[in-house]
Design a protein around this motif. Sequence first.
Motif, PDB file in Angstrom:
ATOM      1  N   ASP A  68      19.324  58.152 -58.465  1.00  0.00           N
ATOM      2  CA  ASP A  68      18.022  58.499 -57.871  1.00  0.00           C
ATOM      3  C   ASP A  68      17.763  59.900 -58.286  1.00  0.00           C
ATOM      4  O   ASP A  68      18.409  60.979 -57.320  1.00  0.00           O
ATOM      5  CB  ASP A  68      17.477  57.965 -56.775  1.00  0.00           C
ATOM      6  CG  ASP A  68      16.098  58.172 -56.211  1.00  0.00           C
ATOM      7  OD1 ASP A  68      15.628  59.303 -56.568  1.00  0.00           O
ATOM      8  OD2 ASP A  68      15.463  57.114 -55.953  1.00  0.00           O
ATOM      9  N   GLU A  69      16.984  60.382 -59.280  1.00  0.00           N
ATOM     10  CA  GLU A  69      16.997  61.883 -59.359  1.00  0.00           C
ATOM     11  C   GLU A  69      16.402  62.453 -58.111  1.00  0.00           C
ATOM     12  O   GLU A  69      16.937  63.738 -57.756  1.00  0.00           O
ATOM     13  CB  GLU A  69      16.005  62.110 -60.611  1.00  0.00           C
ATOM     14  CG  GLU A  69      15.908  63.629 -60.860  1.00  0.00           C
ATOM     15  CD  GLU A  69      15.000  64.024 -62.312  1.00  0.00           C
ATOM     16  OE1 GLU A  69      14.992  65.015 -62.641  1.00  0.00           O
ATOM     17  OE2 GLU A  69      14.659  62.797 -62.720  1.00  0.00           O
TER      18      GLU A  69
ATOM     19  N   ILE B  40      18.139  65.666 -56.153  1.00  0.00           N
ATOM     20  CA  ILE B  40      17.987  66.895 -56.108  1.00  0.00           C
ATOM     21  C   ILE B  40      17.708  67.210 -54.607  1.00  0.00           C
ATOM     22  O   ILE B  40      18.051  68.379 -54.069  1.00  0.00           O
ATOM     23  CB  ILE B  40      16.439  67.107 -56.708  1.00  0.00           C
ATOM     24  CG1 ILE B  40      16.615  66.949 -58.057  1.00  0.00           C
ATOM     25  CG2 ILE B  40      15.572  68.421 -56.377  1.00  0.00           C
ATOM     26  CD1 ILE B  40      15.124  66.734 -58.958  1.00  0.00           C
ATOM     27  N   ARG B  41      17.346  66.483 -53.844  1.00  0.00           N
ATOM     28  CA  ARG B  41      17.479  66.693 -52.224  1.00  0.00           C
ATOM     29  C   ARG B  41      18.614  66.932 -51.759  1.00  0.00           C
ATOM     30  O   ARG B  41      18.766  67.995 -50.969  1.00  0.00           O
ATOM     31  CB  ARG B  41      16.869  65.382 -51.674  1.00  0.00           C
ATOM     32  CG  ARG B  41      16.500  65.486 -50.172  1.00  0.00           C
ATOM     33  CD  ARG B  41      16.229  64.362 -49.346  1.00  0.00           C
ATOM     34  NE  ARG B  41      16.923  63.276 -49.275  1.00  0.00           N
ATOM     35  CZ  ARG B  41      17.868  63.317 -48.303  1.00  0.00           C
ATOM     36  NH1 ARG B  41      18.009  64.169 -47.386  1.00  0.00           N
ATOM     37  NH2 ARG B  41      19.144  62.467 -48.412  1.00  0.00           N
ATOM     38  N   LEU B  42      19.551  66.124 -52.256  1.00  0.00           N
ATOM     39  CA  LEU B  42      20.934  66.586 -51.828  1.00  0.00           C
ATOM     40  C   LEU B  42      21.339  68.056 -52.354  1.00  0.00           C
ATOM     41  O   LEU B  42      22.204  68.717 -51.309  1.00  0.00           O
ATOM     42  CB  LEU B  42      21.733  65.468 -52.052  1.00  0.00           C
ATOM     43  CG  LEU B  42      21.702  64.337 -51.483  1.00  0.00           C
ATOM     44  CD1 LEU B  42      22.399  63.014 -52.281  1.00  0.00           C
ATOM     45  CD2 LEU B  42      22.117  64.333 -49.985  1.00  0.00           C
ATOM     46  N   LEU B  43      21.238  68.230 -53.581  1.00  0.00           N
ATOM     47  CA  LEU B  43      21.608  69.660 -53.850  1.00  0.00           C
ATOM     48  C   LEU B  43      20.838  70.893 -53.233  1.00  0.00           C
ATOM     49  O   LEU B  43      21.423  71.836 -53.068  1.00  0.00           O
ATOM     50  CB  LEU B  43      21.242  69.456 -55.465  1.00  0.00           C
ATOM     51  CG  LEU B  43      22.099  68.798 -56.300  1.00  0.00           C
ATOM     52  CD1 LEU B  43      21.569  68.795 -57.839  1.00  0.00           C
ATOM     53  CD2 LEU B  43      23.581  69.398 -56.364  1.00  0.00           C
ATOM     54  N   ASN B  44      19.636  70.392 -52.781  1.00  0.00           N
ATOM     55  CA  ASN B  44      18.739  71.541 -52.157  1.00  0.00           C
ATOM     56  C   ASN B  44      19.450  71.587 -50.841  1.00  0.00           C
ATOM     57  O   ASN B  44      19.170  72.701 -50.168  1.00  0.00           O
ATOM     58  CB  ASN B  44      17.364  71.339 -52.268  1.00  0.00           C
ATOM     59  CG  ASN B  44      16.709  71.487 -53.635  1.00  0.00           C
ATOM     60  OD1 ASN B  44      16.991  72.340 -54.237  1.00  0.00           O
ATOM     61  ND2 ASN B  44      15.515  70.687 -53.755  1.00  0.00           N
TER      62      ASN B  44
ATOM     63  N   VAL C 223      22.304  79.914 -56.779  1.00  0.00           N
ATOM     64  CA  VAL C 223      22.554  79.752 -55.327  1.00  0.00           C
ATOM     65  C   VAL C 223      22.389  78.248 -55.153  1.00  0.00           C
ATOM     66  O   VAL C 223      23.050  77.788 -54.036  1.00  0.00           O
ATOM     67  CB  VAL C 223      21.041  80.104 -54.655  1.00  0.00           C
ATOM     68  CG1 VAL C 223      20.991  79.824 -52.929  1.00  0.00           C
ATOM     69  CG2 VAL C 223      20.697  81.770 -54.979  1.00  0.00           C
ATOM     70  N   TRP C 224      21.775  77.310 -55.780  1.00  0.00           N
ATOM     71  CA  TRP C 224      21.787  75.825 -55.395  1.00  0.00           C
ATOM     72  C   TRP C 224      22.813  75.196 -56.464  1.00  0.00           C
ATOM     73  O   TRP C 224      22.938  73.923 -56.235  1.00  0.00           O
ATOM     74  CB  TRP C 224      20.228  75.458 -55.310  1.00  0.00           C
ATOM     75  CG  TRP C 224      19.664  75.582 -54.046  1.00  0.00           C
ATOM     76  CD1 TRP C 224      19.604  74.572 -53.114  1.00  0.00           C
ATOM     77  CD2 TRP C 224      18.937  76.640 -53.749  1.00  0.00           C
ATOM     78  NE1 TRP C 224      18.924  75.153 -52.038  1.00  0.00           N
ATOM     79  CE2 TRP C 224      18.500  76.508 -52.454  1.00  0.00           C
ATOM     80  CE3 TRP C 224      18.491  78.017 -54.361  1.00  0.00           C
ATOM     81  CZ2 TRP C 224      17.700  77.419 -51.738  1.00  0.00           C
ATOM     82  CZ3 TRP C 224      17.788  78.767 -53.709  1.00  0.00           C
ATOM     83  CH2 TRP C 224      17.118  78.484 -52.474  1.00  0.00           C
TER      84      TRP C 224
ATOM     85  N   TYR D 189      27.540  66.204 -57.558  1.00  0.00           N
ATOM     86  CA  TYR D 189      27.663  64.900 -57.116  1.00  0.00           C
ATOM     87  C   TYR D 189      28.249  64.058 -58.275  1.00  0.00           C
ATOM     88  O   TYR D 189      28.242  64.231 -59.167  1.00  0.00           O
ATOM     89  CB  TYR D 189      26.166  64.413 -56.835  1.00  0.00           C
ATOM     90  CG  TYR D 189      25.340  64.174 -58.127  1.00  0.00           C
ATOM     91  CD1 TYR D 189      25.317  62.979 -58.798  1.00  0.00           C
ATOM     92  CD2 TYR D 189      24.762  65.441 -58.864  1.00  0.00           C
ATOM     93  CE1 TYR D 189      24.471  62.661 -60.026  1.00  0.00           C
ATOM     94  CE2 TYR D 189      24.183  65.169 -60.213  1.00  0.00           C
ATOM     95  CZ  TYR D 189      23.831  64.034 -60.710  1.00  0.00           C
ATOM     96  OH  TYR D 189      23.370  63.707 -61.731  1.00  0.00           O
ATOM     97  N   VAL D 190      28.410  62.823 -57.665  1.00  0.00           N
ATOM     98  CA  VAL D 190      29.342  61.705 -58.518  1.00  0.00           C
ATOM     99  C   VAL D 190      28.583  60.557 -58.093  1.00  0.00           C
ATOM    100  O   VAL D 190      28.216  60.147 -56.811  1.00  0.00           O
ATOM    101  CB  VAL D 190      30.843  61.601 -58.602  1.00  0.00           C
ATOM    102  CG1 VAL D 190      31.364  62.736 -59.327  1.00  0.00           C
ATOM    103  CG2 VAL D 190      31.190  61.489 -57.235  1.00  0.00           C
TER     104      VAL D 190
END
Length: 226
Positions: A83-84, A88-92, A180-181, A98-99
């Motif tokens: 789920d894109e 993105i939420r997790l990267l932020n 940074v992210w 991620y895998v």
Amino acid sequence: MAQVLLVEDDHFVRSALIRFITQEAHGVRSVGTALDALREIARQSFDVVILDLGLPDLDGGEALKMLRGISDVPVIVATGRDDEAEIIRLLNAGADDYVTKPFSGEHLRARMSAVMRRYDRRRDARDVFVCGALRVDVLRREVEFDGRTVDLTRREFDLLACLASQVGAVVTRRDILAQVWGHAQGDDQTIDVHLSWLRRKLGETARQPRYVHTVRGVGVKLQAPT
């Protein structure tokens, strides 16, 4: 040889990953809950964490936030959802990569190598940046402002270090997200929120900036008062 913390509650998956990581000549410590992972990170150093999101005690996102409160170790999240928006939420939230399950050992090897290379480059970068009364020690992850220590979160520090490494130059929002992210796509509001917190700790505001200046439509720059 890297020291790997594997956080995975599925015994079959955990056994397979331990076997693969060991065959790669890395050391591995495995736990099955988020709280056990936080205890391990608090008492010893790791080169990379592989964090499963489907843990029995804490939501993966919450575990990631708590982990980021005590360590800047590279984190690869393992998720069963492609789920894109979630990624993105997790990267932020602080993940470095991620895998998506199921994944191969070769895929995991490539992800581990990439995040550790990026982390090593950050550690090998120039150690200290000075801008007016602001001093940023990248190696020690310490900031002094007007002779006093400034307590920053991991993201606030990384954001300031990104700007300090290019004093006087405008750093685009895309570059900020990448440096940074760890990715070039994301929500501008994420940057704005962290800039607001950073400015507050430097005793300034967006309306009355002294060091952190927003260049509309372009990016952000760090510049000493004239």
